[in-house]
Each structure stands twice: as C-alpha cells, then as structure tokens.
Design an enzyme around this catalytic site. Structure first.
Site, PDB file in Angstrom:
ATOM      1  N   CYS A  11     -43.717  39.718 -41.351  1.00  0.00           N
ATOM      2  CA  CYS A  11     -44.986  39.342 -40.393  1.00  0.00           C
ATOM      3  C   CYS A  11     -44.538  38.788 -39.039  1.00  0.00           C
ATOM      4  O   CYS A  11     -45.271  38.695 -38.355  1.00  0.00           O
ATOM      5  CB  CYS A  11     -45.510  38.100 -41.374  1.00  0.00           C
ATOM      6  SG  CYS A  11     -46.206  38.535 -42.749  1.00  0.00           S
TER       7      CYS A  11
ATOM      8  N   HIS B 233     -49.564  33.402 -36.399  1.00  0.00           N
ATOM      9  CA  HIS B 233     -49.608  34.135 -37.528  1.00  0.00           C
ATOM     10  C   HIS B 233     -50.549  33.837 -38.507  1.00  0.00           C
ATOM     11  O   HIS B 233     -50.677  32.522 -38.563  1.00  0.00           O
ATOM     12  CB  HIS B 233     -48.302  34.430 -38.114  1.00  0.00           C
ATOM     13  CG  HIS B 233     -48.350  35.223 -39.643  1.00  0.00           C
ATOM     14  ND1 HIS B 233     -49.073  36.330 -39.774  1.00  0.00           N
ATOM     15  CD2 HIS B 233     -47.883  34.946 -40.555  1.00  0.00           C
ATOM     16  CE1 HIS B 233     -48.998  36.948 -40.789  1.00  0.00           C
ATOM     17  NE2 HIS B 233     -48.328  36.001 -41.464  1.00  0.00           N
TER      18      HIS B 233
ATOM     19  N   ASN C 144     -54.323  37.845 -44.447  1.00  0.00           N
ATOM     20  CA  ASN C 144     -53.043  37.791 -43.838  1.00  0.00           C
ATOM     21  C   ASN C 144     -52.834  39.267 -43.687  1.00  0.00           C
ATOM     22  O   ASN C 144     -52.357  40.116 -44.728  1.00  0.00           O
ATOM     23  CB  ASN C 144     -52.062  37.263 -44.860  1.00  0.00           C
ATOM     24  CG  ASN C 144     -50.646  37.323 -44.050  1.00  0.00           C
ATOM     25  OD1 ASN C 144     -50.384  38.156 -43.155  1.00  0.00           O
ATOM     26  ND2 ASN C 144     -49.734  36.609 -44.943  1.00  0.00           N
TER      27      ASN C 144
HETATM   28  N1  COA Z   1     -56.681  31.122 -58.058  1.00  0.00           N
HETATM   29  C1  COA Z   1     -56.591  29.977 -58.988  1.00  0.00           C
HETATM   30  N2  COA Z   1     -55.619  29.481 -59.411  1.00  0.00           N
HETATM   31  C2  COA Z   1     -54.308  29.732 -58.866  1.00  0.00           C
HETATM   32  C3  COA Z   1     -54.453  31.006 -57.954  1.00  0.00           C
HETATM   33  C4  COA Z   1     -55.605  31.767 -57.596  1.00  0.00           C
HETATM   34  N3  COA Z   1     -55.717  32.770 -56.849  1.00  0.00           N
HETATM   35  N4  COA Z   1     -52.955  31.272 -57.448  1.00  0.00           N
HETATM   36  C5  COA Z   1     -52.436  30.159 -58.183  1.00  0.00           C
HETATM   37  N5  COA Z   1     -53.386  29.722 -58.789  1.00  0.00           N
HETATM   38  C6  COA Z   1     -52.940  28.118 -59.740  1.00  0.00           C
HETATM   39  C7  COA Z   1     -51.379  28.180 -60.004  1.00  0.00           C
HETATM   40  O1  COA Z   1     -50.809  29.047 -61.136  1.00  0.00           O
HETATM   41  C8  COA Z   1     -51.030  26.638 -60.428  1.00  0.00           C
HETATM   42  O2  COA Z   1     -51.546  26.603 -61.742  1.00  0.00           O
HETATM   43  P1  COA Z   1     -50.691  25.453 -62.619  1.00  0.00           P
HETATM   44  O3  COA Z   1     -50.789  24.295 -61.600  1.00  0.00           O
HETATM   45  O4  COA Z   1     -51.567  25.401 -63.674  1.00  0.00           O
HETATM   46  O5  COA Z   1     -49.537  26.142 -62.783  1.00  0.00           O
HETATM   47  C9  COA Z   1     -52.066  26.303 -59.177  1.00  0.00           C
HETATM   48  O6  COA Z   1     -52.931  27.042 -58.788  1.00  0.00           O
HETATM   49  C10 COA Z   1     -51.305  25.752 -58.059  1.00  0.00           C
HETATM   50  O7  COA Z   1     -50.421  26.649 -57.573  1.00  0.00           O
HETATM   51  P2  COA Z   1     -49.569  26.639 -56.659  1.00  0.00           P
HETATM   52  O8  COA Z   1     -48.918  27.852 -56.429  1.00  0.00           O
HETATM   53  O9  COA Z   1     -48.775  25.296 -56.609  1.00  0.00           O
HETATM   54  O10 COA Z   1     -50.868  26.739 -55.436  1.00  0.00           O
HETATM   55  P3  COA Z   1     -50.537  26.305 -53.813  1.00  0.00           P
HETATM   56  O11 COA Z   1     -51.269  25.205 -53.167  1.00  0.00           O
HETATM   57  O12 COA Z   1     -48.840  26.242 -53.351  1.00  0.00           O
HETATM   58  O13 COA Z   1     -51.219  27.404 -53.006  1.00  0.00           O
HETATM   59  C11 COA Z   1     -50.417  29.747 -51.878  1.00  0.00           C
HETATM   60  C12 COA Z   1     -50.620  28.709 -53.355  1.00  0.00           C
HETATM   61  C13 COA Z   1     -50.052  31.302 -52.370  1.00  0.00           C
HETATM   62  C14 COA Z   1     -51.861  29.748 -51.482  1.00  0.00           C
HETATM   63  C15 COA Z   1     -49.735  28.624 -51.184  1.00  0.00           C
HETATM   64  O14 COA Z   1     -48.709  28.392 -51.782  1.00  0.00           O
HETATM   65  C16 COA Z   1     -49.299  29.600 -49.815  1.00  0.00           C
HETATM   66  O15 COA Z   1     -50.212  29.733 -48.912  1.00  0.00           O
HETATM   67  N6  COA Z   1     -47.911  29.854 -49.674  1.00  0.00           N
HETATM   68  C17 COA Z   1     -47.596  30.576 -48.404  1.00  0.00           C
HETATM   69  C18 COA Z   1     -47.829  32.137 -48.711  1.00  0.00           C
HETATM   70  C19 COA Z   1     -47.771  32.935 -47.437  1.00  0.00           C
HETATM   71  O16 COA Z   1     -48.150  32.494 -46.333  1.00  0.00           O
HETATM   72  N7  COA Z   1     -47.396  34.108 -47.680  1.00  0.00           N
HETATM   73  C20 COA Z   1     -46.939  35.133 -46.571  1.00  0.00           C
HETATM   74  C21 COA Z   1     -46.072  34.781 -45.773  1.00  0.00           C
HETATM   75  S1  COA Z   1     -46.222  35.899 -44.227  1.00  0.00           S
END
Ligand code: COA
Length: 372
Positions: A113, A253, A283
């Site tokens: 990215c 980004h 994204n």
């Molecule tokens: N819908 C509903 N629940 C979801 C889900 C979805 N799409 N994706 C994950 N969950 C659940 C998980 O399974 C977890 O459940 P659990 O507590 O029972 O295990 C819970 O939601 C929390 O998951 P978690 O991974 O802790 O969520 P988060 O607050 O970290 O958000 C992202 C997840 C991916 C949105 C966040 O981590 C993020 O944005 N990370 C950066 C990703 C990114 O920018 N990538 C590209 C880089 S260029």
C-alpha cells in the site's frame, strides 16, 4: 535547478459497487460492525473484463489529459501494484503499450500500500537528476481477485481501483519537496499472500489450502499503522523545512478511519485537514492515495500552491510520506490543444482491449499472436 511537479492526475474505479449489506449475505458480519471498526460502507469490484492494467490505463489517460501531455512524450512509466497482471511481464509494460507510451521505459514497483509514495519519490528523484523529464506513476489494484470471500477478517476491507500522477521537470520551484521511505521485513508475515511465488509455487494443495489468498494479522497491522503514520509525516515535513502549521492537507492511505484519526491525534491536527473517502472505496491499497487526491482536487479541497503530505503504510512492512507543493492545473488553452489527440488515445485503448479479447477467443493465449 530542476523541480519535479505533479502536473496531471486521474483515477478509474470499476462500475460495480459491493455494499456492506451484500457482504453480510456472504459471511457472518454486518454493516454496523464494518462501519464502526473500519469506516467502510462500500467498495468497487472489477468486472471480468477489467484488470489492474485496464484500470491503470484508464487512470493514466485521464492524468495525461490533465497534464496536457502525449503518451509518446513520457520517458518512464512506473506501476505500483500488489495485484499485478502476472509475476512477469510487468503490468507497466502492458500499460505502456495500451496507452501508446512508445518512448518510455516501464517497470513495476512492489511496496504494497506504500507503493505509490515510493514510486512518486523515485519519479521525482529521476526528474531531479536531470536524466528524464516526464514520468507517469500509477497505483492500481484488483485485490478482489486475491481476497478469500469466506474470510470475514479480510473480505470486508479491500476494493479495486487505480490512480495516476504525471510528474514533469520544471525550473519553477515547487512540486515534490521531500520524501521518506521505510521498511521492516521482520513484519512480513503480518500481511501476505503466502503461495504463488518462488518460495511456495502454486500447486493443487496450495490452492486447496487457500494460500493464494490474502492473509492478515489485523491487530498487528493496526498497531504498526497507528505508530508510523504521524512519525513519517513529521519526518518528511522536517526534511522539507515545514511544520504541521504550514500544511493545507494530509492525504493518507485509506485503510481505516480509526488509523487516520490516530494519525491526526499524533500530529495534533484537526480531522478536517485529512482527506477521507474510504467509506466509498474501501482500502484500494496503492491506488488509495491518488484516488483520494483526485477527489480532493475535484471537490476544491486541494488547490494550486497548497502544501500537502501524502502518507501511507502497508505490507512488507513498508511506510513512507511525501511532501509536495501542489502545482495546480494547466491553462484551459493548453488543454484544448491536445484534446483531439487524447480522444484518439482513448479510442486506441478501447480498440486494443477489444482486439485482445478477440485474440484470446481465437488463440486462447492473451495477446501472443498480436506481434507475430
Ligand atoms: N464482522 C463481524 N465480526 C468480525 C469481523 C467482521 N467482518 N471480523 C472479525 N470479527 C470478529 C473477530 O472474530 C473477533 O471476534 P472474537 O472476539 O469473538 O474473536 C472480533 O470481531 C474482534 O476482532 P478483532 O480482529 O479484534 O477486531 P479489530 O477491532 O481489530 O478490527 C480490523 C479488525 C481488521 C478492522 C482491524 O484490526 C484493522 O483495521 N486492522 C488493520 C488492517 C489494515 O489496515 N490492513 C491493510 C493494511 S494496508
């Protein structure tokens, strides 16, 4: 002294829109969860006849139109992508041919990215060295082709699209002022497509195991991103001899609203100085910064003379920032001059695409017979 000005900009996104509600019919998720955790409401998804190269060529032709430049005047085409057409040849070669950049060298750059910032910096450095004058930089993605549509952790995040800048040499001060580029390969496993490369070539087993899809450790990427965005912005501002007070706009980004808000807090800047459009595109990886730039310009938020920082992070891990003084559009008089040429270039691009579809149908081999 030679300066590298951003004189053209263009974007292209597929027509098809995929909403959060539609995704919630595919995996166990819902609109409220996706919006509150990421800020994303919908994203664009490429149709079958669209690819990273076709979107890139469309964005490129628009950028050339704004820059009032012929494709044959380009010295270099750099394509940044994490979803290239092939391992090789470079997507840049295909784009170079499609748009008719007959005098340009073309290569791909892979920095996930952050790629668009790295590519724009490389273009500016090459221009400042005096060896070349006109460079086309494109960020393009069809990550929907690499997303596991049964994995709710990743399939909600990504969208397809392309954005392009034209950079040109000029003696007038301005344009790209500074840039910083960083990498930390110790975090390579946090965001990866494990199979399909030389380490783990594609086999029936890698496909069965879904190793050709994007794998991400979301929390780790989130923590890294919130650490580096403000830091990289400060570094590039310092290199340019500027402070946050001098800044008119930050174009970050577009991965997650919460990451952008953390950057704003780290810089002690109000959110209204940040461009955010990820609600409509998701994204789009390396395409997100030029797409956000085009929209900022078209909505009047980015004007000639503005000081702007582009800042991003991504797989690799990579991160970086670039400060620029926005050069603004060329005069309407100059634009009319090349209007006819650009119309013909568009027709040529459409005809080439149609020709390749016919070739594929006749010989089942994309473009092979065309030059024989
Ligand atoms: N819908 C509903 N629940 C979801 C889900 C979805 N799409 N994706 C994950 N969950 C659940 C998980 O399974 C977890 O459940 P659990 O507590 O029972 O295990 C819970 O939601 C929390 O998951 P978690 O991974 O802790 O969520 P988060 O607050 O970290 O958000 C992202 C997840 C991916 C949105 C966040 O981590 C993020 O944005 N990370 C950066 C990703 C990114 O920018 N990538 C590209 C880089 S260029």
């Amino acid at each position: 002294m030679t300066y590298a000005h951003i004189t053209g900009w263009g974007m292209a996104v597929p027509e098809k829109v995929l909403t959060n509600d539609e995704i919630s019919k595919m995996v166990d998720t819902n609109d409220e969860w996706i919006r509150s955790r990421t800020g994303i409401a919908e994203r664009h998804i490429a149709a079958e006849d669209e690819s990273s190269a076709t979107l890139a060529a469309d964005a490129a032709l628009r950028a050339l139109e704004v820059a009032n430049l012929k494709a044959s005047d380009l010295d270099l085409v750099i394509v940044s992508s994490s979803s290239p057409e092939h391992i090789f040849p470079a997507t840049a070669s295909i784009v170079q041919d499609t748009i008719g950049a007959t005098n340009a060298g073309a290569f791909d750059l892979s920095a996930a990215c952050t790629g668009f910032i790295f590519a724009t910096n490389m273009a500016a450095q090459a221009i400042r060295s005096g060896s070349i004058k006109n460079v086309l930089v494109i960020g393009t993605e069809t990550l929907s082709r690499f997303v596991d549509w049964t994995d709710r952790n990743t399939c909600i995040l990504f969208g397809d699209g392309a954005g392009a800048f034209v950079l040109q040499a000029d003696e007038e001060p301005g344009g790209v002022l500074s840039a910083v580029m960083h990498s930390d390969g110790s975090g390579a496993d946090l965001l990866t497509i494990p199979a399909g490369g030389s380490k783990q070539p594609a086999t029936a087993k890698t496909v069965n195991d879904g190793l050709h899809f994007i794998k991400m450790e979301g929390k780790g990427v989130f923590r890294f991103a919130t650490r580096v965005m403000a830091r990289a912005t400060k570094e590039t501002l310092e290199e340019a001899g500027l402070t946050t007070d001098d800044l008119d706009l930050v174009i970050p980004h577009q991965a997650n609203t919460r990451i952008i808000e953390a950057a704003a807090r780290g810089l002690k800047m109000p959110m209204d100085k940040f461009v955010v459009n990820l609600d409509r595109y998701g994204n789009t990886s390396t395409a997100s910064i030029p797409i956000a730039t085009v929209e900022a310009f078209e909505s009047g938020r980015l004007k000639a003379g503005d000081k702007v920082v582009f800042v991003g992070f991504g797989g690799g891990l990579t991160w970086g920032a670039l400060a620029a003084e926005w050069s603004g559009p060329l005069s309407a008089e100059k634009k009319v001059h090349h209007g006819r040429y650009l119309f013909l270039a568009r027709i040529r691009s459409v005809l080439l695409r149609a020709l390749r579809v016919v070739e594929g149908l006749l010989w089942g081999d994309y473009g092979r017979k065309r030059k024989l």
